[in-house]
Write an enzyme that holds these catalytic residues in place. Structure first.
Site, PDB file in Angstrom:
ATOM      1  N   SER A   1       0.746   8.625   0.658  1.00  0.00           N
ATOM      2  CA  SER A   1      -0.180   8.231  -0.418  1.00  0.00           C
ATOM      3  C   SER A   1      -1.638   8.109   0.031  1.00  0.00           C
ATOM      4  CB  SER A   1       0.301   6.968  -1.151  1.00  0.00           C
ATOM      5  OG  SER A   1       0.407   5.871  -0.307  1.00  0.00           O
TER       6      SER A   1
ATOM      7  N   CYS B   1       1.177   7.135   5.247  1.00  0.00           N
ATOM      8  CA  CYS B   1       1.273   8.590   5.462  1.00  0.00           C
ATOM      9  C   CYS B   1       0.936   9.365   4.184  1.00  0.00           C
ATOM     10  CB  CYS B   1       2.664   8.993   5.955  1.00  0.00           C
ATOM     11  SG  CYS B   1       3.081   8.310   7.580  1.00  0.00           S
TER      12      CYS B   1
END
Ligand code: 4NP
Length: 170
Positions: free
Chosen positions: A24, A22
């Site tokens: 990074s 999600c």
């Protein structure tokens, strides 16, 4: 003659969250776009990783990809777990929250490596003092993904300003 002589090593950025599906990968995609817009691809490179290996090999979460697409991004990296060697290979390790910070810190071997770890919100400009972490959107609603993108777009711009300053880039 050594063809690589005189060629400068790139500045390497590693974005880190828990699952690497999600926050990074979104930061990696957004920063890549900013780097390209500033024609700095020859000087800066980006990657991302998770503190867990729970989603190893997976593409980013569908919700993150969808919300990214709406803003013109294509988040298409594959999840991988951070490893000790990343602390030597990368120059800036950008973590999304305190838990990520602690896990990455536990992998360091010396103070120089610890000094590479930064909370992403250190670079917030517009959202300064409003958010002290990039909140994990995984178990929340869709508005959480929009908030993550707003915070990351802002912090990535701030990060580039710092890198330019640190490395005297125009
Ligand atoms: P991320 O979000 O750390 O931003 O990639 C999460 C992804 C997966 C999980 C938690 C957070 N999980 O529990 O599987």
């Amino acid at each position: 003659m050594n063809p690589t002589r005189g060629k400068k090593r790139k500045i390497r950025l590693l974005f880190v969250c828990l699952g690497n599906i999600c926050r990074s990968p979104a930061a990696e995609g957004i920063m890549s776009e900013i780097i390209e817009k500033n024609s700095l691809q020859e000087l800066i490179e980006v990657d991302s990783a998770g503190t867990s290996g729970w989603h190893e090999g997976e593409l980013p979460d569908e919700r993150m990809r969808l919300h990214g697409e709406k803003r013109g991004y294509d988040f298409c990296s594959r999840s991988r777990k951070i490893k000790k060697e990343d602390l030597t290979a990368f120059d800036y390790i950008l973590v999304m929250d305190e838990n990520n910070y602690k896990t990455v810190q536990s992998l360091t071997s010396n103070d120089m490596e610890t000094a590479k770890i930064h909370l992403m919100t250190e670079y917030s400009v517009q959202y300064r003092h409003l958010h002290d972490l990039i909140p994990d959107p995984y178990y929340g609603g869709l508005s959480g993904f929009e908030l993550v993108l707003d915070l990351l777009e802002d912090a990535c711009e701030g990060l580039l300003l710092t890198i330019k300053k640190d490395h005297s880039l125009a």
